[in-house]
Motif scaffolding. Structure first.
Motif, mmCIF file in Angstrom:
data_model
loop_
_atom_site.group_PDB
_atom_site.id
_atom_site.type_symbol
_atom_site.label_atom_id
_atom_site.label_comp_id
_atom_site.label_asym_id
_atom_site.label_seq_id
_atom_site.Cartn_x
_atom_site.Cartn_y
_atom_site.Cartn_z
ATOM 1 N N GLU A 137 0.847 -1.201 0.000
ATOM 2 C CA GLU A 137 0.000 0.000 0.000
ATOM 3 C C GLU A 137 0.883 1.253 0.000
ATOM 4 O O GLU A 137 0.625 2.221 -0.731
ATOM 5 N N LYS A 141 1.292 4.181 -2.820
ATOM 6 C CA LYS A 141 1.026 5.560 -2.407
ATOM 7 C C LYS A 141 2.210 6.471 -2.710
ATOM 8 O O LYS A 141 2.042 7.592 -3.209
ATOM 9 N N LEU A 180 -5.675 1.461 -1.985
ATOM 10 C CA LEU A 180 -4.847 1.420 -3.195
ATOM 11 C C LEU A 180 -4.640 -0.014 -3.673
ATOM 12 O O LEU A 180 -4.558 -0.267 -4.877
ATOM 13 N N GLU A 183 -7.736 -1.003 -5.588
ATOM 14 C CA GLU A 183 -7.674 -0.497 -6.958
ATOM 15 C C GLU A 183 -6.668 -1.296 -7.784
ATOM 16 O O GLU A 183 -6.918 -1.606 -8.959
#
Length: 222
Positions: A137, A141, A180, A183
């Protein structure tokens, strides 16, 4: 036309599943020979085809390859999924090795007594939430790109999706705190070759059941 790669393993996930994933993601058709008897395994050993006496065994490009991570590394390089330079390659290897460690915990749990199996799988979910998924993650990011390395689809992306789906089989809500990664999962799952592999009837294997465990134990005499 070059012969299709041929995979020798059990009719189940185990150490071969990530190899199947990588080939499928690269759009490569492959054949499989399933080990079902001790005699098949002993013949491979007698013929000198198992370098260290272990499967997976993959026949490709005139070679007989063993050792899972070596096979994956070769396939990733062959199909341009291993980064453009050594720095990208080592990051891809780090990320892929991390997810392999997590998935191996799942694979080994199938061979434990029921109570230990449940404890092991619960630990997998806990580690996914606290050790592994937070790392990925943060990676997504920090660079804000679609893929893990170099903003290009790689072996690391394939491996992470496989790990996510495997842990979701244990806990469907495991990504609830990782937007994230949610996604990412959707994005990678919709790559045409992977979407095809995720469809029913593909060569993707189901989670290990009692029959699979029994066959492996009998063949390897565990």
């Amino acid at each position: 036309m070059a012969a299709k790669p041929k995979l020798w393993y059990f009719h189940g996930r185990g150490r071969m599943e990530s190899i199947r994933w990588l080939l499928a993601a690269a759009g490569v058709e492959f054949e499989e020979e399933f080990l079902e008897t001790r005699e098949q395994y002993e013949k491979l050993q007698k013929d000198g085809r198992l370098l260290f006496g272990q499967v997976p065994l993959v026949e490709i490009d005139g070679m007989e390859l063993t050792q899972t991570r070596a096979i994956l590394s070769y396939l990733a390089a062959k199909y341009n999924l291993h980064g453009k330079d050594p720095k990208e390659t080592v990051r891809i290897d780090m990320y892929a090795d991390g997810t392999l460690d997590l998935m191996l915990m799942v694979a080994l749990a199938a061979f434990k007594p029921l109570e230990e199996k449940e404890e092991s799988l619960a630990l997998v979910v806990k580690k996914a939430k606290t050790r592994y998924f937070p790392v990925f993650e943060k990676i997504l990011k920090d660079h804000g790109e679609d893929f893990l390395v170099g903003n290009k689809f790689s072996w690391a992306d394939i491996q992470l999706l496989e790990a996510i789906l495997m842990v979701e089989e244990l806990d469907a809500s495991v990504l609830c705190d990782f937007p994230l990664l949610k996604e990412f999962k959707t994005r990678i799952s919709n790559i045409p070759t992977i979407k095809k592999f995720l469809q029913p009837g593909s060569q993707r294997k189901p989670p290990p059941d009692n029959h699979y465990v029994e066959v492996v134990r009998n063949v390897l005499q565990l």
